[in-house]
Design an enzyme around this catalytic site. Sequence first.
Site, mmCIF file in Angstrom:
data_model
loop_
_atom_site.group_PDB
_atom_site.id
_atom_site.type_symbol
_atom_site.label_atom_id
_atom_site.label_comp_id
_atom_site.label_asym_id
_atom_site.label_seq_id
_atom_site.Cartn_x
_atom_site.Cartn_y
_atom_site.Cartn_z
ATOM 1 C CE LYS A 1 95.366 81.544 60.011
ATOM 2 N NZ LYS A 1 96.705 81.197 59.716
ATOM 3 C CB SER B 1 99.554 79.455 60.288
ATOM 4 O OG SER B 1 98.376 78.690 59.375
#
Length: 185
Positions: free
Chosen positions: A80, A39
């Site tokens: 993230k 990701s």
Amino acid sequence: MTGKRSEWFDWVKALGIAAAIAIIIRVFLFSPVIVDGPSMLPTLHDGDYLIVNKISYTIGDPERFDVVVFHATETRNYIKRVIGLPGEHVEYKDEKLYVNGKTVNEPFIQDRVNQLNDNQTYTFDFSLEDLPGGYQKIPEGYVLVLGDNRNNSTDSRRLGLISIDRIVGEAQFKIWPPSRIGTVN
């Protein structure tokens, strides 16, 4: 016999102090984390070992583009990038990030965006109102996070805004593999 006992006690004491210091550092200051999944490509790779600074947000607030580790669930942490901050409106349109109506460049994904064909999309269009919660501005105490690999990331587009209280710390250093050692940009 007394000399050996004293030497043995000194070693036990030194090891105990070293263990206590290591525990304090691990619990309160820095923590190792392993990247699990794609990701955050191209910035972070699956299997990268990172050092997370746990005191960053004890003495300060997250800043745009910080790479953070946060509690996504009770048993799982995610890594993230902070895109939106409290008080801001965030929107994506035609591969451009808009914060409060102004374009903001994202150099960490620019190479990937430049490689797209005409019919491909790296970041699908969305606005803050489209995310879970339907906010018009990011409330105090929350941030909007996205993975750098926008087509393969479970982030604020699905999870909603992330409470700053759930942030473990800022990912600052890559320590493994040796070919990737360095700071997290």
